[in-house]
Write an enzyme that holds these catalytic residues in place. Structure first.
Site, PDB file in Angstrom:
ATOM      1  N   CYS A 136      20.311  44.490 -45.579  1.00  0.00           N
ATOM      2  CA  CYS A 136      20.049  45.922 -45.508  1.00  0.00           C
ATOM      3  C   CYS A 136      18.662  46.202 -44.925  1.00  0.00           C
ATOM      4  O   CYS A 136      18.412  45.918 -43.769  1.00  0.00           O
ATOM      5  CB  CYS A 136      20.250  46.547 -46.886  1.00  0.00           C
ATOM      6  SG  CYS A 136      20.479  48.334 -46.849  1.00  0.00           S
ATOM      7  N   HIS A 137      17.710  46.727 -45.713  1.00  0.00           N
ATOM      8  CA  HIS A 137      16.342  46.893 -45.225  1.00  0.00           C
ATOM      9  C   HIS A 137      15.517  45.615 -45.384  1.00  0.00           C
ATOM     10  O   HIS A 137      14.387  45.545 -44.907  1.00  0.00           O
ATOM     11  CB  HIS A 137      15.634  48.036 -45.967  1.00  0.00           C
ATOM     12  CG  HIS A 137      16.090  49.399 -45.553  1.00  0.00           C
ATOM     13  ND1 HIS A 137      17.148  50.026 -46.160  1.00  0.00           N
ATOM     14  CD2 HIS A 137      15.657  50.239 -44.582  1.00  0.00           C
ATOM     15  CE1 HIS A 137      17.336  51.221 -45.590  1.00  0.00           C
ATOM     16  NE2 HIS A 137      16.454  51.365 -44.629  1.00  0.00           N
ATOM     17  N   GLU A 167      20.982  55.045 -41.636  1.00  0.00           N
ATOM     18  CA  GLU A 167      19.704  55.662 -42.014  1.00  0.00           C
ATOM     19  C   GLU A 167      19.800  57.182 -41.908  1.00  0.00           C
ATOM     20  O   GLU A 167      19.309  57.921 -42.776  1.00  0.00           O
ATOM     21  CB  GLU A 167      18.583  55.137 -41.102  1.00  0.00           C
ATOM     22  CG  GLU A 167      17.195  55.316 -41.656  1.00  0.00           C
ATOM     23  CD  GLU A 167      16.912  54.440 -42.865  1.00  0.00           C
ATOM     24  OE1 GLU A 167      17.094  54.936 -44.008  1.00  0.00           O
ATOM     25  OE2 GLU A 167      16.511  53.286 -42.686  1.00  0.00           O
TER      26      GLU A 167
END
Length: 229
Positions: A136-137, A167
């Site tokens: 993910c991030h 996002e």
């Protein structure tokens, strides 16, 4: 024979900069890999940028986001203690672990980039032939690690991470320091993605990345697979 070792390195960022809005690690992205690694026989260390209490994004504990794994983890006092007493990144050596894994949550987009110690740990692991994983991030925390050519470890590699449309869907396009999809491409990564919120993970040699929270377990399973290579 000693067990293989994995370290999960979480964000310590509890709020968005210059804001009271809360963030942290996304629970599933830490918990699902924890269980995958444990089930595969790994000794698992839970670490964070600052050590101590790991901030958890409250949204990741609501509704369907609170998966069975998360409920199981949250119901175990010994596991919750791991979040309260996480090991500080400063004491971590990348080459001591078979897998170095960085979960997401928006927090890591802020305290991952520019963190020389994190870049050093990931670079050390990668240069030692160990597996580097992020979901993910989480890739925001590994982009400054470098390969033998001095370039980002994603350069020339198949990779993925939280995409621009995801996002936008969560309304954070203007709150993050950069869009992860764009940054990975700019660094030479061969970025791939599926539709928003689909489980999608990629392996390119030692580098394992996953697109979103739904990809947490599959990304960790690819890490285990790569560690056996």
């Amino acid at each position: 024979m000693s067990s293989k070792k994995a370290v999960i390195i979480s964000t310590s960022q509890a709020t968005y900069p210059n804001s009271s809005d809360k963030t942290g690690v996304w629970a599933e992205e830490l918990v699902a890999p924890y269980y995958v690694f444990k089930n595969a026989g790994f000794d698992v260390t839970v670490a964070s940028i600052k050590g101590g209490q790991i901030p958890v994004d409250e949204a990741s504990l609501q509704g369907d986001f609170k998966t069975a794994d998360v409920s199981r983890f949250w119901g175990d006092d010994s596991k919750m203690q791991l979040l309260k007493e996480s090991v500080a990144l400063a004491s971590i050596s990348g080459k001591e672990y078979d897998i170095v894994f960085v979960p997401g949550g928006h927090g890591i987009a802020f305290d991952g980039p520019g963190n020389k110690k994190l870049a050093s740990v990931v670079t050390e692991a990668y240069s030692s032939g160990k597996v580097v994983g992020a979901v993910c991030h989480g890739p925001a925390g590994i982009l400054e690690a470098t390969g033998p050519d001095g370039k980002s470890i994603v350069s020339g590699k198949k990779c993925t991470g939280f995409c621009n449309t995801e996002e936008e869907a969560v309304g954070k396009t203007d709150k993050v320091p950069f869009l992860l999809e764009d940054r990975m491409k700019a660094l030479g990564g061969k970025y791939e993605k599926k539709g928003d919120w689909f489980d999608f993970s990629l392996r390119d040699g030692q580098l394992i990345t996953g697109q979103n929270p739904q990809s947490s377990a599959s990304t960790a399973k690819l890490c285990v697979e790569a560690s056996k290579a």
